[in-house]
Design a protein around this motif. Structure first.
Motif, short mmCIF file in Angstrom:
data_model
loop_
_atom_site.label_atom_id
_atom_site.label_comp_id
_atom_site.label_asym_id
_atom_site.label_seq_id
_atom_site.Cartn_x
_atom_site.Cartn_y
_atom_site.Cartn_z
N ASP A 1 -5.46 34.93 89.67
CA ASP A 1 -4.14 35.52 89.52
C ASP A 1 -3.63 35.12 88.15
OD1 ASP A 1 -4.19 36.61 92.03
OD2 ASP A 1 -2.97 35.03 92.96
N ILE A 2 -3.25 36.11 87.34
CA ILE A 2 -2.80 35.86 85.98
C ILE A 2 -1.31 36.15 85.87
CG2 ILE A 2 -3.18 36.40 83.54
CD1 ILE A 2 -5.65 35.27 85.00
N GLU A 3 -0.58 35.24 85.25
CA GLU A 3 0.85 35.43 85.05
C GLU A 3 1.04 36.42 83.90
OE1 GLU A 3 4.12 32.16 85.50
OE2 GLU A 3 3.46 32.19 83.41
N ALA A 4 1.44 37.65 84.26
CA ALA A 4 1.62 38.71 83.27
C ALA A 4 2.69 39.67 83.79
CB ALA A 4 0.30 39.44 83.04
N PRO A 5 3.97 39.27 83.73
CA PRO A 5 5.06 40.05 84.33
C PRO A 5 5.15 41.50 83.84
CG PRO A 5 5.83 37.87 83.68
CD PRO A 5 4.45 38.02 83.12
N ALA A 6 4.94 41.73 82.55
CA ALA A 6 5.06 43.08 82.01
C ALA A 6 3.97 43.99 82.56
CB ALA A 6 5.01 43.04 80.48
N VAL A 7 2.78 43.44 82.74
CA VAL A 7 1.67 44.22 83.30
C VAL A 7 1.89 44.46 84.79
CG1 VAL A 7 -0.83 44.36 83.61
CG2 VAL A 7 0.09 43.25 81.58
N ALA A 8 2.29 43.41 85.50
CA ALA A 8 2.52 43.51 86.95
C ALA A 8 3.61 44.52 87.27
CB ALA A 8 2.89 42.14 87.52
N LYS A 9 4.59 44.66 86.38
CA LYS A 9 5.72 45.56 86.61
C LYS A 9 5.29 47.02 86.70
CE LYS A 9 10.22 46.80 84.63
NZ LYS A 9 11.17 46.54 83.50
N LYS A 10 4.22 47.38 85.97
CA LYS A 10 3.82 48.79 85.90
C LYS A 10 2.44 49.07 86.49
CE LYS A 10 6.68 50.01 81.93
NZ LYS A 10 6.70 50.67 80.60
N ALA A 11 1.70 48.04 86.87
CA ALA A 11 0.33 48.24 87.36
C ALA A 11 0.29 49.04 88.65
CB ALA A 11 -0.34 46.88 87.58
N GLU A 12 -0.73 49.88 88.77
CA GLU A 12 -0.96 50.67 89.97
C GLU A 12 -2.45 50.63 90.30
OE1 GLU A 12 1.29 51.90 91.81
OE2 GLU A 12 3.07 52.00 90.53
N PRO A 13 -2.82 50.88 91.57
CA PRO A 13 -4.24 50.90 91.95
C PRO A 13 -5.01 51.92 91.10
CG PRO A 13 -2.88 50.85 93.90
CD PRO A 13 -1.94 51.05 92.75
N GLY A 14 -6.20 51.54 90.67
CA GLY A 14 -7.04 52.41 89.87
C GLY A 14 -7.00 52.07 88.39
N GLN A 15 -5.96 51.35 87.97
CA GLN A 15 -5.85 51.01 86.56
C GLN A 15 -6.61 49.72 86.22
OE1 GLN A 15 -1.39 51.34 86.33
NE2 GLN A 15 -1.86 52.84 84.74
N PHE A 16 -6.68 49.42 84.92
CA PHE A 16 -7.42 48.23 84.50
C PHE A 16 -6.69 47.52 83.36
CE2 PHE A 16 -8.89 51.72 81.88
CZ PHE A 16 -9.11 51.17 80.62
N ILE A 17 -7.17 46.35 83.03
CA ILE A 17 -6.63 45.58 81.90
C ILE A 17 -7.79 45.23 80.97
CG2 ILE A 17 -4.67 44.64 83.17
CD1 ILE A 17 -7.67 42.43 82.44
N ILE A 18 -7.44 44.80 79.76
CA ILE A 18 -8.44 44.26 78.84
C ILE A 18 -7.99 42.85 78.49
CG2 ILE A 18 -9.38 44.38 76.49
CD1 ILE A 18 -9.35 47.39 76.70
#
Length: 257
Positions: free
Chosen positions: A18-35
């Motif tokens: 689990d990574i602390e990343a509020p800005a990413v968590a705010k907009k993330a949806e199933p199917g998406q990814f991060i780098i």
């Protein structure tokens, strides 16, 4: 910097963080990814969003230890920070049209990790969800309890039969289809040979099938060309045009070659 707030070994070669990343968590949806990058000189690698908690501001990633970067990532511990964690990237999976309908989620190996948020999201909108997941052995199980909470029926297959159900996920799915079970849509995630086999099966029954082509992503921005594929005769890139595509329209032979 992005703090690792939880680390858990799911099996000998797969780790959850689990990574602390509020800005990413705010907009993330199933199917998406991060780098992410582990440090300033680290390699950029794409990882699918396995889950997220908007209130806590965390994003869950699950990775298999297969190379130098994932080995380095696995040696990091809770409290340490990643240098970069960019996202969410890619197009989110579409589920709204399945409210009150019946869907199946099919996955094998590490694809199970990215199939869970699909099943969870479908369940959350009121879809009737069956899941078919496969592993080489029971010793490699991941997220089975989470799937049980998100699905009406869970079918688990193993290559070695160590759980009493030997075979491929396609066999379990075919058994249900032959028994008369009908799905409004099937979502498939995992190795391309498995996804192609599922698409060939569901096509016989006229069932729409969505595949996730994240397995071929490298750069994640469309610049490297490594995830180029042909969909309905047109050139697409899994990272920017997907990763979800209509499985009946994907040229799997070309993508696998």
């Amino acid at each position: 910097m992005y703090k690792i707030v939880r680390k858990k070994a799911l099996n000998p070669t797969v780790t959850l963080m689990d990574i602390e990343a509020p800005a990413v968590a705010k907009k993330a949806e199933p199917g998406q990814f991060i780098i992410l990058r582990t440090d300033e000189n680290g390699e950029r690698i794409p990882l699918t969003v396995a889950d997220f908690d908007r209130e806590k501001g965390t994003v869950t990633i699950i990775f298999q230890i297969v190379g130098a970067t994932t080995e380095k990532l696995n040696h990091m511990n809770e409290g340490e920070c990643l240098h970069d964690f960019a996202g969410p990237l890619g197009k989110a999976s579409e589920f709204d049209h399945l409210k009150g309908k019946k869907a199946a989620v099919v996955a094998g190996g590490l694809g199970v990790a990215i199939a869970y948020p699909q099943a969870k999201a479908l369940n959350a909108i009121g879809a009737d969800v069956d899941a078919f997941i496969g592993f080489r052995s029971t010793s490699l199980y991941i997220l089975t309890e989470e799937f049980k909470s998100a699905c009406k029926n869970l079918y688990i297959m193993t290559d070695d039969g160590s759980n009493g159900h030997k075979g491929f996920v396609t066999s379990a799915l075919e058994e249900q289809l032959k028994a008369g079970t009908r799905y409004d849509e099937v979502f498939v995630l995992g190795p391309m040979p498995m996804m192609r086999a599922v698409c060939n099966l569901t096509k016989e029954y006229g069932i729409k099938t969505t595949v996730s082509m994240n397995t071929i992503m490298i750069d994640g921005t469309g610049m490297c060309g490594g995830c180029r594929l042909t969909v309905n005769g047109e050139t697409k890139f899994a990272c920017v045009d997907g990763p979800d595509f209509d499985g009946d329209l994907v040229d799997f032979d070309e993508a696998m070659a």
